[in-house]
Scaffold this active site. Structure first.
Site, PDB file in Angstrom:
ATOM      1  N   VAL A   1     -17.972 -13.181 -65.033  1.00 46.80           N
ATOM      2  CA  VAL A   1     -18.834 -13.022 -66.204  1.00 46.80           C
ATOM      3  C   VAL A   1     -20.210 -12.450 -65.868  1.00 46.80           C
ATOM      4  CG1 VAL A   1     -17.725 -14.844 -67.534  1.00 46.80           C
ATOM      5  CG2 VAL A   1     -19.602 -15.425 -65.994  1.00 46.80           C
ATOM      6  N   TYR A   2     -20.462 -12.165 -64.604  1.00 42.30           N
ATOM      7  CA  TYR A   2     -21.795 -11.703 -64.232  1.00 42.30           C
ATOM      8  C   TYR A   2     -22.015 -10.246 -64.635  1.00 42.30           C
ATOM      9  CZ  TYR A   2     -22.689 -15.825 -61.270  1.00 42.30           C
ATOM     10  OH  TYR A   2     -22.912 -17.088 -60.788  1.00 42.30           O
ATOM     11  N   GLY A   3     -23.263  -9.941 -64.941  1.00 43.34           N
ATOM     12  CA  GLY A   3     -23.679  -8.549 -65.110  1.00 43.34           C
ATOM     13  C   GLY A   3     -23.735  -8.035 -66.520  1.00 43.34           C
TER      14      GLY A   3
ATOM     15  N   ALA B   1     -20.584  -7.108 -62.916  1.00 43.73           N
ATOM     16  CA  ALA B   1     -21.162  -7.142 -61.575  1.00 43.73           C
ATOM     17  C   ALA B   1     -20.088  -6.989 -60.508  1.00 43.73           C
ATOM     18  CB  ALA B   1     -21.929  -8.446 -61.377  1.00 43.73           C
TER      19      ALA B   1
END
Length: 346
Positions: A52-54, A73
């Site tokens: 879920v990053y970025g 990400a």
């Protein structure tokens, strides 16, 4: 760069871990390659990311591309590691919301396997070194999640597993299950931990120390406050990077004292804060979300700093008694797992 053994794996990881939560925002996707290259040059061989990053709206900030225009990400990281993937120990995670469907989150076998496959494609690799359960999932028995992880290890898609943001009782329960079913047990626990927020020391720290898990702290500089008080002049700092609040007066007061002591010792506050954290029991590596190459270079120097016992004691005395562990607000109430044969109280 100094290194630690990751749990009971025998794998050595750098004491500074490169965090990628804001990849695509700060640093931009274009600058991320320079950050990763600088990390490798510094001897950093450990990088942390998540599915879920970025590119979530929570990472939005003025001047950055909108979430819909940003890559995940993991995808940015995969591209930067082309030709040098084997030099990095990659950690990623799942459980966060990744879509609009009701099943686009959680730790069910269905979702875990799907997200591992997604992460492998994004990271452009055929294996993940360390795979975390990003948060507890009250709707899925731990037995199911660990069984899925064990299958993925046997398939060669992941090497080791860890738990992120889990309280000590859930970490211990996972170890019971793994032992009872002869499955691969978690080797690491990721948690928010720094000189200001020491709640991990109340129960999680002793449990990890006793059972041989490594603690991998995130937010080791408390959103930059323990790095340099000039962070207060930034437009975005601390939890504001994730649409949270700013710093409290008591937090700022602690940071001022860290700065005073650091100057007296001939150190920078970020060196003092990270060196203290890396000295704590079971802590193997601290995740640093550097937004520039200069920040990364500065933070990496902390791995070589060894504080004297009296200095460590002075720093430890600054913080209040660690409060009991509280799971992150907004993720819903936790429920005890269903009773199984692996629970010794059954």
């Amino acid at each position: 760069m100094q290194y630690s053994v990751l749990g009971t794996t025998g794998v050595k990881v750098s004491k500074i871990c490169l965090g990628t939560a804001t990849f695509g925002v700060a640093p931009t996707a274009q600058d991320a390659d320079r950050i990763v290259g600088a990390a490798i040059d510094l001897g950093i061989n450990f990088v942390d990311t998540a599915d879920v990053y970025g590119n979530m709206p929570v990472f939005d900030r003025p001047g950055a591309p909108a979430a819909a225009d940003r890559e995940p990400a993991e995808q940015i990281l995969g591209r930067t590691l082309r030709g040098r993937r084997d030099r990095m120990v990659i950690a990623t995670k799942s459980n966060g919301i990744v879509g609009l469907d009701i099943n686009d989150r959680g730790l069910s076998r269905r979702h875990v396997i799907r997200q591992v496959e997604t992460s492998l494609r994004r990271l452009e690799t055929d294996y993940i070194d360390l795979y975390y359960a990003h948060d507890p999932d009250p709707d899925t028995p731990m037995e199911q999640t660990l069984a899925a992880y064990d299958d993925l290890i046997r398939q060669g898609k992941i090497r080791y597993v860890g738990l992120s943001n889990h309280p000590a009782w859930q970490v211990t329960h996972a170890l019971w299950i793994a032992d009872d079913r002869r499955q691969q047990a978690p080797v690491a626990a990721q948690v928010k931990y720094n000189l200001i927020d020491r709640s991990a020391e109340r129960e999680l720290g002793p449990a990890c120390d006793r059972f041989g898990l490594s603690i991998i702290p995130y937010a080791p500089l408390h959103g930059g406050l323990l790095a340099d008080l000039r962070v207060l002049d930034r437009e975005v700092s601390g939890d504001q990077r994730f649409q949270g609040s700013g710093f409290s007066e008591s937090e700022i007061a602690t940071a001022r004292e860290v700065e005073r002591l650091s100057r007296a010792w001939g150190l920078a506050p970020y060196q003092t804060s990270l060196a203290w954290l890396l000295s704590r029991p079971a802590v193997a590596s601290a995740i640093v979300g550097a937004e520039t190459v200069d920040e990364l270079h500065a933070n990496a120097t902390a791995a070589d700093v060894e504080l004297e016992p009296a200095q460590l004691a002075s720093l430890t005395a600054l913080a209040d008694q660690p409060p009991a562990f509280q799971h992150r607000a907004g993720d819903g109430p936790e429920r005890p797992p269903a009773t199984t044969s692996s629970d010794p109280t059954a």
